[in-house]
Structure formats: structure tokens, C-alpha cells
Design a protein around this motif. Structure first.
Motif, mmCIF file in Angstrom:
data_model
loop_
_atom_site.group_PDB
_atom_site.id
_atom_site.type_symbol
_atom_site.label_atom_id
_atom_site.label_comp_id
_atom_site.label_asym_id
_atom_site.label_seq_id
_atom_site.Cartn_x
_atom_site.Cartn_y
_atom_site.Cartn_z
ATOM 1 N N LEU A 178 0.826 -1.210 0.000
ATOM 2 C CA LEU A 178 0.000 0.000 0.000
ATOM 3 C C LEU A 178 0.860 1.260 0.000
ATOM 4 C CD1 LEU A 178 -2.766 -1.064 2.555
ATOM 5 C CD2 LEU A 178 -2.994 -0.850 0.071
ATOM 6 N N ASN A 179 1.986 1.216 0.699
ATOM 7 C CA ASN A 179 2.868 2.381 0.748
ATOM 8 C C ASN A 179 3.528 2.642 -0.598
ATOM 9 O OD1 ASN A 179 4.360 4.502 2.135
ATOM 10 N ND2 ASN A 179 6.141 3.157 1.936
ATOM 11 N N ARG A 237 -0.457 7.438 -3.690
ATOM 12 C CA ARG A 237 -1.736 7.566 -2.981
ATOM 13 C C ARG A 237 -2.598 8.710 -3.497
ATOM 14 N NH1 ARG A 237 2.061 5.758 0.397
ATOM 15 N NH2 ARG A 237 2.831 7.792 1.040
ATOM 16 N N LEU A 247 -5.716 7.830 -5.392
ATOM 17 C CA LEU A 247 -6.906 7.367 -4.678
ATOM 18 C C LEU A 247 -7.959 8.463 -4.541
ATOM 19 C CD1 LEU A 247 -5.200 5.319 -1.806
ATOM 20 C CD2 LEU A 247 -6.297 4.428 -3.860
ATOM 21 N N SER A 276 -8.652 11.294 1.656
ATOM 22 C CA SER A 276 -7.385 11.541 0.965
ATOM 23 C C SER A 276 -6.312 11.993 1.949
ATOM 24 C CB SER A 276 -7.570 12.601 -0.122
ATOM 25 O OG SER A 276 -8.486 12.173 -1.110
ATOM 26 N N VAL A 289 -4.982 8.887 4.164
ATOM 27 C CA VAL A 289 -4.040 7.947 3.545
ATOM 28 C C VAL A 289 -2.667 8.582 3.348
ATOM 29 C CG1 VAL A 289 -5.849 6.606 2.433
ATOM 30 C CG2 VAL A 289 -4.821 8.518 1.201
#
Length: 285
Positions: free
Chosen positions: A132-133, A137, A140, A158, A161
Motif C-alpha cells: 500500500l505504501n 496515494r 486514490l 485523501s 491515507v
């Protein structure tokens, strides 16, 4: 036999400079020089920008100029924006960023400390967090817009994350870097795992966590602004989007200046809180 006259030499009292006061004066002088240099650098950059724009060395339509940027800010302050008052737009963005920041910090600290303390949990969740990192991001934000709509929820998501990962990794590393002797001594004194975590691990990891807070609030602002830029009903990000759509370069720069002021104010507040919490730490000045 004449007695010898033993004369004790009189030593003039020499004023020895107080080192502490000397260091304090030197530190004050250095701060003054640093602040003056910062101001001069800013004035020089703005002055050259203004001069080059007026002389058409750079395109004033695309790059605008400081005087027009100030005029735009003043217009927003006195007459408001097309979306409402400027204060309302700032508060809307700040609310989204603050809420996302708080949620991201809490989640990052809790999960970071938990994985730092529980090896099995770290082994299971570690690969997923790394995957995920590694994702960009920012992409998203459109997904959150579809899920949560144009309201503040998509911007808060937002921000969360973006904030979560720097806080998580610092909390995780801080939990792993705790002095093992302190943990062993606490266990010898009969402390349970919960008390070791609350009274040894978390205080030891606090400096790591505070380091991430300075960076993470900027990320929270980025998350809120990007979400507003993609789709919103109000906020500074929407001001940037509208200024871009109308080719108003001064409006874009004015919104950036406002965001910079908000970010600097938040940084100053965090620094003040950090100094209050870590009053026992020696300063570098």
C-alpha cells in the motif's frame, strides 16, 4: 637582622565574561542575522519577479507578478470569492485537513506501536503495508470522490491515507528502537505488557512520532487540496481549480500563498507544543 617584608601582590580583579551570557548574545545575534537574511532573500526574489514581469522578461500572463497576487488576496479578503468569504474557504480546507490529520495520526500511532510490539502482527501485515505504501496515494482521490461524493468525507479520506504512512513508520521504528534494558527492568519490577507499552514504549517513541507530525500535516493539506481540486463545493483547492480554468495566474499563486501561511502557522504551533512536551531536551541554539 632586618626582617624581610613579604608583600602579597595585589591582583586586579579581572572581569571574566560570563560564558552563558556570551553564548546567549551570540545566539541572539545569529537569530537576528538569519531572520534578516531570510527577509532580504524574500524581498530580492519578489523584487526581481516584479521587475522581470513588468519588463516582459518573463510572461506576466503566465507568471503573474507579486503586486497582482497581493491585489487578488486583498480582493478576496474585502469582497470575498465566487464561493463565499475567503475565511469560509480557508476554514473548510483546514477542517478537512485537520480531521484527516487527526485520524491518520491516531491510526498510524496505534498500528505502528502495535506492530512494533507484536512480532506476529508485523509479520502478517508487513507485506500488505509495504504494498500500500508503494502505491501513489494521490490517485486514490478520484476513487474517494466516487465513494464519498463532493462533500468533505472524500477529502478527509485523501488526507488520512497521506498522513497514515509517515506516522506509522516512525511509530513502528520508535517502538522497535526502545532501550531493551528499560523494558527488561520494567519487567523485573513486575510491569505487565500493557504497562510496559504505555509507560516505557510510547514515551520512548514520542520523539519519533513528533518528528513525523511536522511532515504529516503538510501531507494532510495536500490531500485536502487535491480532493477539492478534483471536485468540491468550496475550499482553497476549488479556488485554485477555478483560477486555473479562467487563466487567472494571480489567483492560483494567491491560493498558494494562503496555503503557505496556514502551513507555517500549523508548523509553528506544532513546534511550540513539541518544545513544551520535550522541555527536558537540550536545545541546539
Amino acid at each position: 637582622m632586618s626582617p624581610e617584608v613579604l608583600s602579597t601582590p595585589v591582583v586586579d580583579t579581572v572581569k571574566v565574561p560570563d560564558r552563558a551570557h556570551s553564548r546567549a548574545r551570540a545566539a541572539r545575534r545569529r537569530r537576528i542575522v538569519v531572520q534578516a537574511t531570510r527577509v532580504l532573500l524574500l524581498v530580492a526574489v519578489l523584487g526581481l519577479w516584479e521587475a522581470f514581469s513588468r519588463a516582459k522578461v518573463i510572461d506576466p500572463f503566465n507568471f503573474s507578478m507579486p503586486s497582482k497576487i497581493w491585489d487578488q488576496i486583498w480582493t478576496w479578503l474585502t469582497h470575498g470569492t465566487a464561493l463565499g468569504s475567503l475565511g469560509e474557504q480557508i476554514w473548510y480546507t483546514l477542517y478537512e485537513a485537520l480531521l484527516g490529520w487527526v485520524l491518520g495520526v491516531v491510526a498510524g500511532v496505534v498500528l505502528g506501536i502495535a506492530l512494533g510490539r507484536i512480532r506476529f502482527l508485523a509479520d502478517v501485515l508487513g507485506p500488505y503495508i509495504k504494498v500500500l505504501n508503494s502505491m501513489p496515494r494521490i490517485i486514490l482521490a478520484p476513487i474517494f470522490l466516487i465513494w464519498f461524493g463532493l462533500g468533505p468525507a472524500s477529502k478527509v479520506a485523501s488526507a488520512v491515507v497521506l498522513v497514515f504512512f509517515p506516522v506509522f513508520f516512525n511509530a513502528f521504528q520508535g517502538a522497535r528502537e526502545v532501550d531493551r534494558n528499560l523494558v527488561a527492568n520494567a519487567r523485573i519490577l513486575g510491569a505487565s505488557d500493557r504497562r510496559v507499552t504505555l509507560q516505557v514504549v510510547i514515551p520512548s517513541a514520542t520523539s519519533w512520532i513528533f518528528t513525523s507530525l511536522h511532515v504529516s500535516f503538510g501531507f494532510a493539506l495536500i490531500g485536502a487540496i487535491v480532493g477539492e481540486y478534483i471536485g468540491a463545493t468550496k475550499g482553497i483547492g476549488l479556488l485554485v481549480s477555478q483560477s486555473q480554468n479562467t487563466f487567472n495566474a494571480a489567483g492560483v499563486y494567491a491560493a498558494m500563498v494562503i496555503l503557505a501561511v496556514v502551513a507555517l502557522a500549523a508548523e509553528g504551533l506544532l513546534t511550540f507544543v513539541e518544545r513544551r512536551v520535550f522541555r527536558w531536551k537540550p536545545t541546539n541554539s
